[in-house]
Design a protein around this motif. Sequence first.
Motif, PDB file in Angstrom:
ATOM      1  N   ASP A   1      42.458  28.474  47.216  1.00 56.17           N
ATOM      2  CA  ASP A   1      41.122  29.000  46.987  1.00 56.17           C
ATOM      3  C   ASP A   1      40.032  28.390  47.644  1.00 56.17           C
ATOM      4  O   ASP A   1      39.096  28.954  48.325  1.00 56.17           O
TER       5      ASP A   1
ATOM      6  N   TYR B   1      55.799  30.107  48.476  1.00 57.72           N
ATOM      7  CA  TYR B   1      56.333  30.172  47.376  1.00 57.72           C
ATOM      8  C   TYR B   1      57.565  29.527  46.771  1.00 57.72           C
ATOM      9  O   TYR B   1      58.409  30.344  46.236  1.00 57.72           O
TER      10      TYR B   1
ATOM     11  N   PHE C   1      50.857  36.465  43.662  1.00 62.11           N
ATOM     12  CA  PHE C   1      49.908  36.589  44.986  1.00 62.11           C
ATOM     13  C   PHE C   1      50.752  37.100  46.098  1.00 62.11           C
ATOM     14  O   PHE C   1      50.126  37.298  47.138  1.00 62.11           O
ATOM     15  N   LEU C   2      52.131  37.248  46.130  1.00 59.28           N
ATOM     16  CA  LEU C   2      52.933  38.085  46.861  1.00 59.28           C
ATOM     17  C   LEU C   2      53.448  39.023  46.409  1.00 59.28           C
ATOM     18  O   LEU C   2      54.776  38.966  45.955  1.00 59.28           O
TER      19      LEU C   2
ATOM     20  N   ILE D   1      47.175  40.799  53.019  1.00 57.32           N
ATOM     21  CA  ILE D   1      46.505  39.955  52.331  1.00 57.32           C
ATOM     22  C   ILE D   1      45.121  39.680  52.724  1.00 57.32           C
ATOM     23  O   ILE D   1      43.782  39.332  51.956  1.00 57.32           O
TER      24      ILE D   1
ATOM     25  N   CYS E   1      51.761  30.385  41.295  1.00 56.44           N
ATOM     26  CA  CYS E   1      51.704  30.067  42.581  1.00 56.44           C
ATOM     27  C   CYS E   1      52.252  28.285  42.329  1.00 56.44           C
ATOM     28  O   CYS E   1      53.420  28.267  42.763  1.00 56.44           O
TER      29      CYS E   1
ATOM     30  N   GLY F   1      52.656  41.282  52.600  1.00 57.42           N
ATOM     31  CA  GLY F   1      51.625  40.068  52.719  1.00 57.42           C
ATOM     32  C   GLY F   1      50.758  40.269  53.854  1.00 57.42           C
ATOM     33  O   GLY F   1      49.804  39.341  53.852  1.00 57.42           O
TER      34      GLY F   1
ATOM     35  N   HIS G   1      44.208  33.307  42.871  1.00 57.39           N
ATOM     36  CA  HIS G   1      45.509  33.881  43.187  1.00 57.39           C
ATOM     37  C   HIS G   1      46.562  33.336  42.318  1.00 57.39           C
ATOM     38  O   HIS G   1      47.874  33.711  42.431  1.00 57.39           O
TER      39      HIS G   1
ATOM     40  N   ALA H   1      40.901  37.936  46.412  1.00 55.40           N
ATOM     41  CA  ALA H   1      42.226  36.985  46.858  1.00 55.40           C
ATOM     42  C   ALA H   1      43.572  37.551  46.528  1.00 55.40           C
ATOM     43  O   ALA H   1      43.974  37.829  45.502  1.00 55.40           O
ATOM     44  N   CYS H   2      44.216  37.743  47.668  1.00 60.68           N
ATOM     45  CA  CYS H   2      45.643  38.201  47.401  1.00 60.68           C
ATOM     46  C   CYS H   2      45.979  39.415  46.391  1.00 60.68           C
ATOM     47  O   CYS H   2      46.788  39.525  45.758  1.00 60.68           O
TER      48      CYS H   2
ATOM     49  N   SER I   1      52.015  43.545  42.000  1.00 58.08           N
ATOM     50  CA  SER I   1      51.527  42.187  41.774  1.00 58.08           C
ATOM     51  C   SER I   1      51.731  41.785  40.184  1.00 58.08           C
ATOM     52  O   SER I   1      51.271  40.508  39.971  1.00 58.08           O
TER      53      SER I   1
END
Length: 372
Positions: free
Chosen positions: A43, A314, A88-89, A112, A168, A109, A62, A134-135, A150
């Motif tokens: 970030d 990830y 975040f994915l 994003i 994450c 993705g 995220h 974010a994401c 998510s």
Amino acid sequence: MKSKAALLMEIPGKWEVVEVDIDEPRANEVLLRNIAAGLCHSDEHHATGDSDRQHLPYCGGHEGSAIVEAVGPGVSTVQPGDHVVTAFLPSCGRCRWCARGMQNLCDVGALIPTGAMLDGTHRMHHEGRDVAQACFLGTFSQWSVVPERSCIPIDKDIPLVAAALLGCGVPTGWGSAVIAGGVVPGDVVIVMGTGGLGINAVQGAKHAGAARIIAADPIEFRRTSALSFGATDAVSSIEEATDLARSLTNGQGADVAIITTSILDGVQVARGLEAVRKAGTLVVTAVPGRNPGELPIDLAQFPLFQKRIQGCLYGAMSPTLAVPRLLDLYRAGSLKLDELVNRTFTLDEINDGWAAMYDGSTLRGMVLHDTP
């Protein structure tokens, strides 16, 4: 509804805590009351300008945990009151990668960087302007609307601060060793950088049975911390780590080296590749800056020594599978989560949190939201 959120108004810039407006969730979307948000360097790359961001204002965050407050039409996997880890994915479940069990590479993705929801519109606004999340998440806001895809439900007995780390840092680092690196019992492993990602690569290498885990970090606190998380040795540079690995292996080098530094550059990749033995693996997990420089690699290392450079996103794992499995390890006492968060901050203190990350006094700083 109204929410406090930490936004970037310009790049480079500082995080500003302001009031934003949050829309109701639409089809297949969820309103979250965010509880904890990890301060991940990814970030901060946006604040420094190391990563490009097309849409401003931008709400960061995220990595997090939350409680589902409301759901939009068509939501079937969570309901109000559920505790979730925010991924975040997100995974569509239909693309080539999801079908192969590689959710971390889901084609969704690609959306994003837009900062918008899956339909291309925004749910967060500031003074009449759309705010990018974010994401798809924006965990630096007390409240956020996110895609159902998510949200990963977790049992309510799991502390939400610990759970946030599964968004994450923990799976990315842990999987860098166990999955992407393929560490096996008896291996000699080098971890370059033992902050929020690297400290978990150390945990992963220990879980996989590595005989020697060499942590390389210039910051003493992080070296000392790495020893408490499973490293057998701690040195201040990759050069020292390489010499040690060769001394342990009759001059061959490490079986696996993992780059989890704050910002990736070409020299780090070259040094990491030199550190591994014939047929060894270099895992590249760190995110490059805007100007990573040249990649001064002796190309003969590939055809003559059969070395491999492996990328890692990830932890090379699928979030919906990784989160419950890692939480099982946490319950069993085989994965440290609580010990990773050595400092917490309010949302208003977010810039203090980044300062602590830069001076090396945190492994993972955490913002704890004060939501009504």
